[in-house]
Design a protein around this motif. Structure first.
Motif: not given
Ligand code: FAD
Length: 499
Positions: A255-263
Motif C-alpha cells: 500500500a502507498s500514496e494514502p488518500g482518505w483515511l478514516t474510521k
C-alpha cells in the motif's frame, strides 16, 4: 404552494428523487444543509439494478462512462480463494458492478438535475415542519440564522442516518449499533492477485474488503474488532493499513500514496413505516446497513425510483393517493427488511471468531461457492436484480397460469428496446399476446378512459396467451389472460383519480 415536493437532503438518494420528479415535470425544491457537495468516496459500488433504473432517467450512460466495470468478487480465507462470484452472468444490460466514488455519483446526478432545470439549494437546513391536512409547512434555516418557510404538497426526508425529518415524524429507528469500529483507507495497491476485482478477506481478527476505484487506486475497509466507541480513536495511518493487508490478505500486496483515511461505526437500523401523512422517508433516513454488503446507497436510490413515479402520478392529478402512496412504504419497507437481513448475514459470516468456527465456515462456504446455482443466486442478490415486490398491495395476479414474470416481479430487459418507464411521462405499459391491431384498438380505448395512465404502445408479451401490465419502474402490476380487458380496466380504475 411553492413546490409540489420539497426534498430535504442532496445526497445520492435526494438527487435521484429530484432527477426522477423533474423528468416527470413535478415542481421540486431540493435543499441541503451543507455548503458544498461531499468529496468523500464512501459508496463505490453502483449495482446492476440501480443502473437499469438510471437508464430510464437517462443518466446511466454518463455514470458508466465515468466508472470502472468490475466483473467478479473473490472471497479469500487462509491465503486461498474459497469463493468467486462472477457478475457477468447477471441477466441485465449492466452485468457488472460499476465502481464510482459516491462523490462522483452525486456530481453526475446533480449535473443531470441541473440539465432538467433544477438547482440544489445549499446552506439550507430543515429545522422543523408541520404536516397539515393538505400540505406541509417546513421551516428552513440559512447560514446567517435567518429562517424561511416553504409550503409544499409533499415532503421527502432524504437527509441521511441522523434525519431531522424522521425525528419530526416521531419514527422509531429500530436496530443495533454493533460495538465495533471500522477503518476505511483509499490507497494505491500493488501486487494484488486479481487486480481490478473486489476481494473480501475473512480472517480470525476480522474482515478486510478491497474495492477497486481506478487504475491502482483502491478502497480498503476493515473491521477492527469490538470497541465501545470510535470517538477519541485516531484515524488509521498507512502503516496500519499495510499491517492489515499483511495479516488478513494473501500477502505480497504493497500500500502507498494514502488518500482518505478514516474510521467509522456501523448501524443496522430501520423504521417500520416510510410514510406518515404528507411526509416520506427514503435512503439512510429510513434504513442503515453494515457496509459489508455495499447495499446502502443502492437500496436508497431504489427507494427514490419507487416513490418518484407514484408521487408524479398523484401530483399530475392522474391517480388518487391510494393504493400508490402507501404502496411505496409497504414495498420498500419489505425490501429494507430483506437487505437488513442479508447484509447482517454477510457481516456475521465475515466476522465469525474462533478457530474451529472459522474452519467450519470456510469449509461450508467453499462447498456452497462450488455450486453454480448458489453463485448465480448470490450474484443476483448483490447486484439487486432479485429485488421484487411479491407481497405488494398493488399486485394483481389475474391468472395463476402465467408464472413468470408474475405480479411484483421485475420484467426482463429486452435488447435494443428503450426500457419501460423511460421518457417524461410515468405510465403503465401493456404487453399482450394478441394481434397488434386488436391490442392497439383495445389499448386506445383504455387510454381514452384512463387519460395518461396507460401507454398505447403494445409490446411483445412474455409468454403465450398472456397479458401483462407493467409499471413505470419495470415491475409487473397485473398478469391476466390475453383479451381480459376488464381486468386491465379494473386495475387502472382502482388507481385513477375519481373525477
Ligand atoms: C465507508 C462507507 C462505505 C460505503 N459503501 C457503500 C457501497 O459500496 N455501496 C452502497 O450502496 N452503500 C455504501 N455505503 C452507504 C452509503 O454511503 C449511504 O447509504 C448513502 O450515502 C445514503 O445516501 P442518502 O442520500 O440517503 O444520505 P446521505 O448521503 O447521508 O445524504 C444526506 C444529505 O442530507 C443532508 N442533510 C442532513 N440533515 C439535513 C437537514 N436537517 N436539512 C437539510 N439537509 C440535511 C446532508 O448534508 C447530506 O448531504 C457506504 C457508507 C460508508 C460510510
Amino acid at each position: 404552494m411553492e413546490a409540489e415536493v420539497l426534498i430535504v437532503g442532496a445526497g445520492p438518494v435526494g438527487l435521484t428523487l429530484a432527477v426522477e420528479l423533474a423528468r416527470y415535470g413535478v415542481t421540486v425544491r431540493i435543499v441541503d444543509k451543507a455548503a458544498q457537495r461531499s468529496d468523500k468516496s464512501k459508496a463505490l459500488a453502483v449495482w446492476s439494478r440501480t443502473l437499469e433504473l438510471l437508464d430510464r432517467s437517462g443518466c446511466a450512460a454518463t455514470l458508466v462512462a465515468a466508472g470502472k466495470q468490475v466483473a467478479a468478487a473473490n472471497i479469500v480465507a487462509g491465503g486461498k480463494t474459497i469463493g468467486r462470484v462472477e457478475l457477468g452472468g447477471v441477466k441485465s444490460p449492466h452485468p457488472y458492478a460499476l465502481m464510482l466514488p459516491q462523490s462522483e455519483t452525486e456530481r453526475l446526478l446533480e449535473a443531470h438535475l441541473n440539465g432538467l432545470g433544477v438547482q440544489v439549494e445549499r446552506g439550507l437546513k430543515l429545522v422543523r415542519f408541520t404536516d397539515r391536512a393538505d400540505s406541509v409547512t417546513a421551516t428552513l434555516r440559512h447560514y446567517d440564522g435567518s429562517e424561511e418557510k416553504i409550503q409544499s404538497q409533499w415532503l421527502v426526508g432524504c437527509d441521511g442516518a441522523h434525519s431531522a425529518v424522521r425525528d419530526g415524524m416521531r419514527m422509531v429507528f429500530t436496530g443495533d449499533t454493533p460495538p465495533c469500529t471500522w477503518v476505511l483507507a483509499e490507497v494505491r495497491l500493488q501486487g494484488l492477485r486479481n487486480p481490478g476485482e473486489i476481494e473480501v478477506g475473512w480472517h480470525a481478527d476480522g474482515m478486510l474488503a478491497i474495492f477497486p476505484i481506478a487504475g491502482e487506486r483502491y478502497q480498503v475497509i476493515a473491521d477492527m474488532g469490538p470497541s465501545q466507541t470510535a470517538e477519541g480513536q485516531p484515524d488509521p495511518a498507512l502503516s496500519d493499513v499495510q499491517a492489515l493487508l499483511d495479516k488478513r490478505g494473501r500477502g505480497g500486496v504493497r500500500a502507498s500514496e494514502p488518500g482518505w483515511l478514516t474510521k467509522f461505526r456501523v448501524n443496522e437500523r430501520k423504521v417500520e413505516n416510510y410514510r406518515r401523512g404528507h411526509v416520506f422517508l427514503a435512503g439512510d433516513a429510513a434504513h442503515v446497513y453494515s457496509p459489508a454488503g455495499a447495499q446502502g446507497m443502492n437500496t436508497g436510490m431504489q427507494d427514490a425510483f419507487n416513490l418518484a413515479w407514484k408521487l408524479a402520478l398523484v401530483c399530475r392529478g392522474i391517480c388518487q393517493e391510494e393504493p400508490l402512496l402507501d404502496g411505496y412504504s409497504s414495498e420498500r419497507s419489505e425490501v429494507g427488511e430483506q437487505v437488513l437481513k442479508t447484509t447482517g448475514r454477510i457481516a456475521s459470516l465475515a466476522l465469525v471468531h474462533g478457530d474451529l468456527k472459522q474452519t467450519m465456515r470456510n469449509y461450508i462456504a467453499s462447498l456452497v461457492f462450488g455450486f453454480s446455482p448458489a453463485r448465480s443466486a448470490m450474484a443476483d442478490t448483490i447486484s439487486e436484480v432479485s429485488i421484487e415486490y411479491p407481497h405488494s398491495p398493488m399486485n394483481v395476479q389475474g391468472s395463476k397460469f402465467f408464472q413468470h414474470p408474475a405480479a411484483g416481479e421485475r420484467v426482463p430487459m429486452r435488447e435494443g428496446e428503450a426500457p419501460i418507464g423511460a421518457g417524461d411521462r410515468p405510465r403503465f405499459v401493456l404487453c399482450a399476446d394478441i394481434s397488434e391491431v386488436t391490442a392497439r384498438s383495445a389499448a386506445a380505448v383504455l387510454v381514452g378512459l384512463y387519460g395518461q395512465l396507460a401507454e398505447e404502445t403494445v409490446r411483445a408479451p412474455f409468454g403465450e396467451g398472456g397479458m401483462w401490465l407493467v409499471r413505470p419502474d419495470g415491475y409487473v402490476a397485473l398478469v391476466t389472460r390475453a383479451g381480459e380487458w376488464d381486468d386491465v380496466a379494473a386495475y387502472l380504475d382502482r388507481l385513477a383519480r375519481r373525477r
